[in-house]
Design a protein around this motif. Structure first.
Motif, PDB file in Angstrom:
ATOM      1  N   LYS A  38      30.771 -14.272   3.510  1.00 19.52           N
ATOM      2  CA  LYS A  38      29.754 -14.451   4.545  1.00 19.52           C
ATOM      3  C   LYS A  38      30.383 -15.095   5.776  1.00 19.52           C
ATOM      4  N   GLU A  39      29.934 -14.662   6.954  1.00 20.20           N
ATOM      5  CA  GLU A  39      30.404 -15.296   8.182  1.00 20.20           C
ATOM      6  C   GLU A  39      29.372 -15.151   9.288  1.00 20.20           C
ATOM      7  N   THR A  40      29.382 -16.128  10.204  1.00 20.70           N
ATOM      8  CA  THR A  40      28.520 -16.106  11.384  1.00 20.70           C
ATOM      9  C   THR A  40      29.409 -15.966  12.599  1.00 20.70           C
ATOM     10  N   VAL A  41      29.460 -14.753  13.130  1.00 18.95           N
ATOM     11  CA  VAL A  41      30.358 -14.465  14.248  1.00 18.95           C
ATOM     12  C   VAL A  41      29.908 -13.182  14.919  1.00 18.95           C
ATOM     13  N   SER A  42      30.188 -13.045  16.202  1.00 26.93           N
ATOM     14  CA  SER A  42      29.831 -11.828  16.929  1.00 26.93           C
ATOM     15  C   SER A  42      30.665 -10.647  16.454  1.00 26.93           C
ATOM     16  N   GLY A  43      30.040  -9.487  16.364  1.00 28.95           N
ATOM     17  CA  GLY A  43      30.743  -8.281  15.961  1.00 28.95           C
ATOM     18  C   GLY A  43      31.682  -7.766  17.018  1.00 28.95           C
ATOM     19  N   SER A  44      31.599  -8.317  18.246  1.00 30.47           N
ATOM     20  CA  SER A  44      32.507  -7.887  19.314  1.00 30.47           C
ATOM     21  C   SER A  44      33.892  -8.505  19.163  1.00 30.47           C
ATOM     22  N   ILE A  45      34.002  -9.562  18.355  1.00 28.69           N
ATOM     23  CA  ILE A  45      35.301 -10.189  18.108  1.00 28.69           C
ATOM     24  C   ILE A  45      36.076  -9.325  17.126  1.00 28.69           C
ATOM     25  N   THR A  46      37.335  -9.066  17.420  1.00 29.12           N
ATOM     26  CA  THR A  46      38.141  -8.218  16.557  1.00 29.12           C
ATOM     27  C   THR A  46      38.089  -8.692  15.116  1.00 29.12           C
ATOM     28  N   PHE A  47      38.012  -7.736  14.205  1.00 30.00           N
ATOM     29  CA  PHE A  47      37.879  -8.099  12.794  1.00 30.00           C
ATOM     30  C   PHE A  47      39.087  -8.875  12.293  1.00 30.00           C
ATOM     31  N   ARG A  48      40.239  -8.724  12.951  1.00 26.90           N
ATOM     32  CA  ARG A  48      41.444  -9.434  12.518  1.00 26.90           C
ATOM     33  C   ARG A  48      41.318 -10.944  12.708  1.00 26.90           C
ATOM     34  N   LYS A  49      40.427 -11.371  13.616  1.00 29.15           N
ATOM     35  CA  LYS A  49      40.220 -12.800  13.842  1.00 29.15           C
ATOM     36  C   LYS A  49      39.032 -13.328  13.064  1.00 29.15           C
ATOM     37  N   ARG A  50      38.414 -12.472  12.268  1.00 34.37           N
ATOM     38  CA  ARG A  50      37.242 -12.867  11.491  1.00 34.37           C
ATOM     39  C   ARG A  50      37.584 -12.984  10.011  1.00 34.37           C
TER      40      ARG A  50
END
Length: 201
Positions: A38-50
């Protein structure tokens, strides 16, 4: 391993709906979830940083990722295609509930692999066409092509890739772009500097 992936953009959004959908989906298919991610983050941020990036680095052959919908993987179609392409290369399956989509050893996945290859070819052709049109426009305006006198004569290996690079910039860091196109950071920074000099004389 079966991973259930959940992403929300803000703290105001809740995870419960996605959890409920995934649990019902897996129970109806006798799929046992080994780990929730689970994570709370914008989908516009590259998935590599998530957190998703960490998950994709450790998945292996026949692992499964279940999510409520494709948009949970990324905001743009290009990012989603990047994620699915990586999963295909690693042999990891992806199930999405709302689209009822399955990425795995099936005809849909083979069609998707063809689509990846076709989109890359179309992108190369479009870039080539736009480059020719841009050169023709510059010539029609009476501007000289090539480097100014006194500048380095060595051609930058990224010449002609302007549209690809500018398309990557909103979603990827410069280091990630370098990895994707296979050049050093100094080459990319020099290219961007030269490009800025051309358009802002």
């Amino acid at each position: 391993m079966v991973y259930a992936y959940i992403r929300v953009s803000t703290d105001k959004q809740t995870l419960e709906n996605q959890m409920f959908e995934i649990e019902n989906y897996c129970n109806s298919r006798n799929i046992v979830i080994d780990k929730w991610v689970k994570e709370t983050v914008s989908g516009s941020i590259t998935f590599r940083k998530r957190t998703l990036g960490s998950l994709l680095r450790k998945v292996t052959l026949n692992d499964i990722i279940v999510c409520s919908e494709l948009s949970r993987l990324g905001r743009s179609i290009f990012m989603i295609m990047d994620v699915l392409s990586l999963c295909m290369r690693k042999g990891c399956r992806v199930y999405t509930i709302k689209e009822n989509y399955t990425l795995g050893d099936n005809i849909e996945s083979k069609v998707l692999a063809f689509a990846f290859g076709l989109s890359a070819e179309i992108e190369r052709n479009l870039i080539s066409q736009r480059t020719r049109e841009a050169l023709q426009r510059i010539k029609s305006e009476g501007r000289k092509l090539g480097r100014p006198k006194g500048s380095k004569g060595k051609k930058n290996k990224l010449t002609g890739m302007e549209n690809i690079i500018m398309g990557y910039l909103p979603d990827y860091s410069k280091k990630e772009i370098c990895r994707k196109i296979g050049v050093s950071t100094s080459t990319l920074y020099r290219f961007l500097h030269d490009r800025q000099s051309v358009y802002n004389p």
